[in-house]
Design an enzyme around this catalytic site. Structure first.
Site, short mmCIF file in Angstrom:
data_model
loop_
_atom_site.label_atom_id
_atom_site.label_comp_id
_atom_site.label_asym_id
_atom_site.label_seq_id
_atom_site.Cartn_x
_atom_site.Cartn_y
_atom_site.Cartn_z
N GLN A 214 28.56 30.58 46.50
CA GLN A 214 29.76 29.89 46.03
C GLN A 214 30.23 28.85 47.03
OE1 GLN A 214 30.86 30.32 42.76
NE2 GLN A 214 28.87 31.29 42.98
N HIS B 142 29.14 25.15 46.64
CA HIS B 142 29.68 24.28 45.60
C HIS B 142 30.49 23.13 46.20
CE1 HIS B 142 28.56 25.92 41.74
NE2 HIS B 142 28.83 27.13 42.15
N GLU C 255 37.26 34.95 40.43
CA GLU C 255 36.40 34.45 39.37
C GLU C 255 35.15 35.33 39.24
OE1 GLU C 255 34.04 30.25 38.32
OE2 GLU C 255 34.71 30.67 40.36
N HIS C 256 34.43 35.51 40.35
CA HIS C 256 33.24 36.36 40.40
C HIS C 256 33.52 37.54 41.33
CE1 HIS C 256 31.75 32.14 39.90
NE2 HIS C 256 31.11 32.69 38.89
N ASP D 298 25.29 33.24 36.61
CA ASP D 298 25.48 31.80 36.44
C ASP D 298 24.46 31.20 35.48
OD1 ASP D 298 27.73 31.09 37.79
OD2 ASP D 298 26.73 30.25 39.53
N HIS E 218 66.28 32.97 3.39
CA HIS E 218 65.24 33.95 3.67
C HIS E 218 65.55 35.27 2.97
CE1 HIS E 218 63.86 31.24 6.83
NE2 HIS E 218 62.87 32.08 7.14
#
Length: 439
Positions: A266, A269, A334-335, A368, A427
């Protein structure tokens, strides 16, 4: 080159402050970007194709006589698929098959219409229908993400979306064959070589050439993220993604080299990506740091990894695995890798994560690319309240109500009482009229 993640201990008096400082990340966009994006969106909304062409020339260095000339034909996508090496074709098809299989199962579990009749004969239910048309944004240029094509287009296809429109920038006309091949494999309907905020605007508002979509999904840079945020409401969007994250919850039983490489996966990235290790074994944390130092020089993206780990990474010594699980829930990563010889012992304690990877052999990278579940995941703690991209993102639900005459006699007084309480006489009377004998 050194990569020195912060070393934290949960039994330290300063842990809470140090922990929060390491987690902090601001999603605020630069004011200049926000204004530029607003101008681009307004221009495309007003001038349509002409504005898209102008920005494509300005930002991508790609000149074309019309936006129609920037559309890729199905024959071109097929030619790209045929042009790539057989090993890549096989990998794409194998990954696509697993992603499709997973999302088919997801559709059966949560994406079907249903109804029932209650005791008075009234019909109640839910009708699930696919969106008519969706747009998927795929990064282009230096970044080439065929996996993003699969992960965005396949669940839309499985959901039954009739039209999937892909936009992908091709700076200076440089097309990535693997991305185009992935579009062919995933069933993309139409594809345009445009990108940036102007592509998001074209999808959101429609132009003479680019059709207006109902929802836009897929990752992009700060301009794309800002544009997606601004067009939300006109169209749906998947999420506003922050930097990529991985959290490894380890008991010390996995080879330290494996965990170091998972942290790298990661960190490579970008500099803002976050990699965190939680472990109750101090000696194991030392071993992971040693592996980081030894393996980093072998990495092509070593400089990015080093900046990410030093700036936002952390190796956290916890009192126990139970405490590590508690901290993981606070982070809502996230992971989340549960790198343990007994992952099922800890999985029930984990409530918040985009995706949970169980066991030493389940590297995040498999998720992934080809495990099957979607890799478009909530970031920046939003896994506390949001989910991975899925079939359900490309469907909508309509409530089905058919009240029988007998049911109207039961429900009418209830509705009328509540409506009068709200001061809504029409109503109430609409419900009461059904209490009378039908003509």
């Amino acid at each position: 080159m050194n990569a020195t993640p912060a070393r934290l201990r949960t039994d330290s008096a300063t842990f809470e402050a140090d922990f929060q400082a390491r987690l902090h990340w601001s999603a605020d966009q630069d004011a200049a970007i926000e204004q530029r994006v607003a101008d681009i969106l307004a221009d495309v909304q007003t001038r349509g194709d002409a504005a898209v062409l102008e920005y494509t020339t300005r930002f991508d260095g790609l000149t074309a006589p019309s936006v129609a000339a920037l559309e890729l034909t199905q024959a071109e996508l097929k030619a790209a698929f045929d042009s790539i090496p057989a090993v890549q074709r096989d990998a794409l098809q194998a990954a696509a098959a697993r992603v499709r299989s997973y999302h088919e199962a997801q559709k059966k579990a949560c994406g079907e219409s249903w109804s029932y009749r209650d005791a008075d004969g009234s019909l109640l239910g839910q009708k699930v229908t696919p969106l008519d048309r969706v747009g998927i944004y795929v990064p282009g240029g230096k970044a080439a993400y065929p996996s993003s094509v699969l992960m965005n287009a396949i669940p839309a296809h499985v959901a039954g979306v009739p039209e999937i429109i892909m936009v992908v920038p091709t700076p200076k006309g440089e097309k990535n064959a693997l991305v185009l091949a992935a579009a062919y494999v995933a069933g993309v309907t139409r594809a345009f070589t445009i990108g940036g905020a102007q592509a998001v605007a074209a999808l959101a508002y429609g132009t003479a050439t680019v059709p207006k979509v109902d929802k836009i999904t897929g990752p992009g840079n700060a301009y794309v993220a800002s544009a997606k945020k601004r067009v939300f409401g006109t169209v749906g969007i998947d999420m506003i993604a922050g930097p990529s994250e991985i959290l490894v919850l380890a008991d010390g039983s996995t080879p330290a080299d494996w965990v170091a490489m998972d942290l790298f996966s990661q960190a490579e990235h970008d500099e803002l990506a976050q990699s965190i290790l939680l472990c109750p074994d101090a000696a194991y944390i030392d071993a992971v740091q040693e592996a980081i130092d030894r393996l980093l020089p072998t990495m092509p993206r070593a400089e990015i990894i080093a900046k990410s780990l030093t700036g936002r990474g952390a190796l956290i010594h916890t009192r126990s695995m139970e405490e590590a699980c508690d901290i993981s829930n606070r982070i809502a990563p996230e992971h989340l890798e549960v790198s343990s010889h007994e992952p099922y012992r800890w999985e029930p304690l984990l409530r918040h994560a985009g995706a949970i990877f169980l066991g030493a052999y389940t590297s995040e990278s498999l998720g992934d690319y080809c495990a099957g579940p979607n890799h478009v995941l909530p970031t920046s703690g939003t896994a506390r309240f949001s989910s991975p991209l899925g079939v359900y993102d490309f469907q909508k639900r309509s409530s089905i109500i058919e009240v029988s005459q007998a049911g109207a006699q039961i429900l009418g007084p209830i509705a009328a009482t509540l409506a009068y309480g709200e001061g809504l006489q029409a109503h109430a009377q609409a419900a009461e009229m059904r209490l009378k004998a039908p003509r």
